[in-house]
Design a protein around this motif. Structure first.
Motif, short mmCIF file in Angstrom:
data_model
loop_
_atom_site.label_atom_id
_atom_site.label_comp_id
_atom_site.label_asym_id
_atom_site.label_seq_id
_atom_site.Cartn_x
_atom_site.Cartn_y
_atom_site.Cartn_z
N GLY A 136 0.84 -1.57 -0.12
CA GLY A 136 -0.04 0.29 0.25
C GLY A 136 0.78 0.82 0.07
O GLY A 136 1.52 1.77 -0.82
N ASN A 137 0.15 1.98 0.71
CA ASN A 137 0.92 3.77 1.07
C ASN A 137 2.79 3.27 2.08
O ASN A 137 3.11 4.18 1.36
N ASN A 138 2.76 2.34 1.47
CA ASN A 138 5.10 2.29 2.68
C ASN A 138 5.54 1.57 1.20
O ASN A 138 6.37 1.82 1.42
N VAL A 139 4.85 1.80 -0.09
CA VAL A 139 5.50 1.29 -1.34
C VAL A 139 5.48 2.67 -2.35
O VAL A 139 4.56 3.17 -2.32
N SER A 140 6.59 3.08 -2.65
CA SER A 140 6.79 4.30 -3.41
C SER A 140 7.59 3.67 -4.62
O SER A 140 8.55 2.83 -4.18
N TYR A 141 7.77 4.52 -6.05
CA TYR A 141 8.72 3.86 -6.44
C TYR A 141 9.16 4.26 -8.13
O TYR A 141 8.11 5.36 -8.91
N SER A 142 9.72 4.66 -8.32
CA SER A 142 9.76 4.62 -10.49
C SER A 142 10.84 4.14 -11.34
O SER A 142 11.11 3.27 -10.67
N ILE A 143 10.34 3.99 -12.32
CA ILE A 143 11.13 2.86 -13.04
C ILE A 143 11.81 4.19 -14.32
O ILE A 143 11.01 5.29 -14.88
N ILE A 144 12.55 3.74 -14.73
CA ILE A 144 14.15 4.11 -14.86
C ILE A 144 14.32 3.98 -16.79
O ILE A 144 14.95 2.37 -16.44
N GLU A 145 13.49 4.84 -18.30
CA GLU A 145 13.96 3.69 -18.76
C GLU A 145 14.35 3.76 -20.82
O GLU A 145 14.56 5.43 -20.21
N GLY A 146 14.54 3.15 -20.92
CA GLY A 146 15.38 3.72 -22.26
C GLY A 146 15.78 4.46 -22.47
O GLY A 146 17.47 4.29 -21.55
N GLN A 147 16.56 5.67 -23.05
CA GLN A 147 17.36 7.05 -22.68
C GLN A 147 17.52 7.72 -21.65
O GLN A 147 19.16 8.13 -21.16
N GLU A 148 16.57 7.67 -21.34
CA GLU A 148 16.73 7.89 -19.90
C GLU A 148 17.94 7.31 -18.83
O GLU A 148 18.43 7.99 -18.11
N LEU A 149 18.08 6.00 -18.77
CA LEU A 149 19.05 5.63 -18.27
C LEU A 149 20.44 6.67 -18.36
O LEU A 149 21.41 6.36 -17.46
N LEU A 150 20.92 6.37 -19.67
CA LEU A 150 22.07 7.25 -19.98
C LEU A 150 21.93 8.44 -19.51
O LEU A 150 23.57 8.96 -18.88
N GLU A 151 20.78 9.02 -19.53
CA GLU A 151 21.01 10.35 -18.90
C GLU A 151 21.59 10.15 -17.61
O GLU A 151 21.80 11.13 -16.10
N LYS A 152 20.93 8.91 -16.53
CA LYS A 152 20.81 8.52 -15.13
C LYS A 152 22.76 8.54 -14.65
O LYS A 152 22.90 7.57 -13.87
N LYS A 153 23.02 8.12 -16.14
CA LYS A 153 24.66 7.56 -15.97
C LYS A 153 24.44 6.09 -15.47
O LYS A 153 24.94 5.39 -15.05
N TRP A 154 23.46 5.03 -16.07
CA TRP A 154 23.43 3.72 -15.43
C TRP A 154 23.68 2.57 -17.23
O TRP A 154 22.51 2.81 -17.65
N VAL A 155 24.18 3.38 -17.64
CA VAL A 155 25.32 2.69 -18.42
C VAL A 155 25.68 0.31 -19.02
O VAL A 155 24.81 0.66 -19.87
N GLY A 156 25.04 -0.11 -17.47
CA GLY A 156 25.43 -1.19 -18.50
C GLY A 156 24.05 -1.96 -18.71
O GLY A 156 24.16 -2.70 -19.05
N ILE A 157 22.92 -1.24 -17.48
CA ILE A 157 21.95 -1.63 -18.59
C ILE A 157 21.04 -1.57 -19.80
O ILE A 157 20.54 -2.16 -20.02
#
Length: 424
Positions: A136-157
């Motif tokens: 429920g409200n104890n859970v929060s999340y985000s999904i980073i996908e596609g080109q945004e991964l590079l912007e966040k420097k998640w280069v391996g994925i």
């Protein structure tokens, strides 16, 4: 459909049954415990009963412990739906077993789904939705996908997943039942390769056939967190799923490429089929940034682990002896099997490169000797030195074919171990 009752006895079967350890009489089947290894015997007996075409059973009698009921259910399970196990014991035992079953069924469903059904983003979404439904409200999340991964420097994925038309993704999920400002107690990281062709280091058809299971790590840690939440987890946990399809195309990453990770480590690609460690490197850095006291990653990472411990154990690695001990105690408490393999500081340097800080493998068949430890050494480069760290190479998460213990497909072996670790 009639339900078969399954009973346990310590008595030998009648003489006309010979050495059989499962006998039948009317609507009852009886498992005759012989004292050697009751857990293994009961799981094998469940496979025998299931192989008779029986799909609904009710466990009966006083000899059924929680562990014996659970291994029976593990042996009775199959990749196809339409089977049912009725629990026995008191209400608390039945509720615990049902929580386990829900979590294991979720993991099995994810792992057994076809690659077409389960894209990287869908994996992230389904995991997040299932945990939100529980927390429920104890859970929060985000999904980073596609080109945004590079912007966040998640280069391996990004590198591993860029060969597919379906974008790679990183799920960052926070379970926080304590309140704002609470420290992160544990961070979970899961390998979520929804299909692994091997990339340009192409697998054979036989080796590729079951590679829908290569997101078993993501399914395992997600199911474990859900199980722990269902059974009263009261600590802050973050979950990172590293999701991608490793395919061949004009956009795919290539041998000889060099990736520069967020922490500055440069990695030469000498085998595109050693992709799991590339995505986990991002997840481990994200987990380290969370400040978690304990980081646990799980992955169907190496065939070397299967060769070392078979598919009856999950291999475990850690720089800290106390973390290995904690993992062994947690697995033993829920009757799952783990076995430690070597991990020393010099394992960080067992995949040298003339062009980068390290290579992602060794340019020999299967990655060379000690491949599971070499992979763990690679991952160690991306873990904060302040955190305790456990790496689980899930050698026992999937069965290519039905065996004496398991039906074909996902086993969910490892879910209970991680859930138990979260409680400690």
């Amino acid at each position: 459909m009639q339900v078969m009752n399954v009973l346990l006895t310590q008595q030998a079967p009648a003489e006309h049954w010979g050495k059989a350890d499962v006998t039948y009489e009317g609507q009852n089947s009886v498992i005759h415990l012989n004292g050697a290894d009751p857990l293994r015997q009961v799981q094998m007996a469940a496979r025998k009963i299931r192989s008779q075409g029986i799909s609904q059973v009710q466990l009966e009698g006083e000899l059924w412990t929680v562990d014996l009921q659970w291994v029976f259910a593990q042996g009775f399970a199959s990749a196809k739906p339409g089977y049912q196990v009725g629990w026995c014991g008191d209400d608390a035992e039945k509720q615990l077993l049902e929580h386990r079953l829900v979590a294991a069924t979720f993991a099995r469903k994810l792992i057994n789904d076809t690659p077409e059904e389960l894209s990287p983003v869908k994996l992230a979404q389904q995991a997040a939705q299932w945990l939100t439904d529980i927390g429920g409200n104890n859970v929060s999340y985000s999904i980073i996908e596609g080109q945004e991964l590079l912007e966040k420097k998640w280069v391996g994925i990004h590198a591993v997943g860029r060969g597919s038309e379906r974008p790679p993704a990183l799920l960052e999920l926070d379970f926080n039942p304590i309140g704002e400002g609470a420290p992160v107690d544990v961070a979970l990281v899961g390998k979520g390769i929804t299909f692994d062709s091997g990339g340009y280091s192409l697998k054979s058809s036989e080796g590729m056939l079951t590679m829908k299971c290569d997101m078993g790590g993501a399914a395992t840690v997600t199911a474990a967190l859900g199980l722990a939440m269902k059974t009263g987890l009261n600590k802050r946990v973050k979950l990172y799923l590293c999701c991608a399809e490793n395919l061949v195309s004009g956009h795919a990453f290539k041998l000889g490429d060099i990736l520069t990770y967020k922490n500055g480590t440069t990695v030469e690609i000498v085998n595109t089929d050693a992709e799991g460690r590339l995505v986990l490197a991002d997840g481990l850095q994200a987990a380290s940034e969370s400040g978690a006291k304990l980081i646990i990653d799980a992955a169907t990472l190496t065939g070397a682990a299967v060769m070392a411990v078979s598919n009856q154990y999950n291999a475990i690695f850690s720089p800290q002896a106390e973390t290995i001990k904690l993992a062994q105690e947690s697995a033993a408490a829920v009757s799952e099997n783990v076995w430690p393999l070597p991990l020393d500081p010099w394992h960080k340097d067992t995949c040298p490169s003339a062009y980068a800080d390290t290579a992602n493998s060794r340019p020999v068949k299967g990655g060379g000797a000690g491949g599971a430890s070499n992979a763990a050494g690679f991952l160690w480069r991306f873990v904060s030195p302040e955190a305790n760290w456990l790496h689980i190479d899930l050698a026992a998460a999937f069965e290519n074919n039905a065996s004496a213990l398991w039906g074909a497909g996902a086993t969910a072996h490892g879910v209970l171990t991680v859930a138990e670790l979260l409680k400690r």
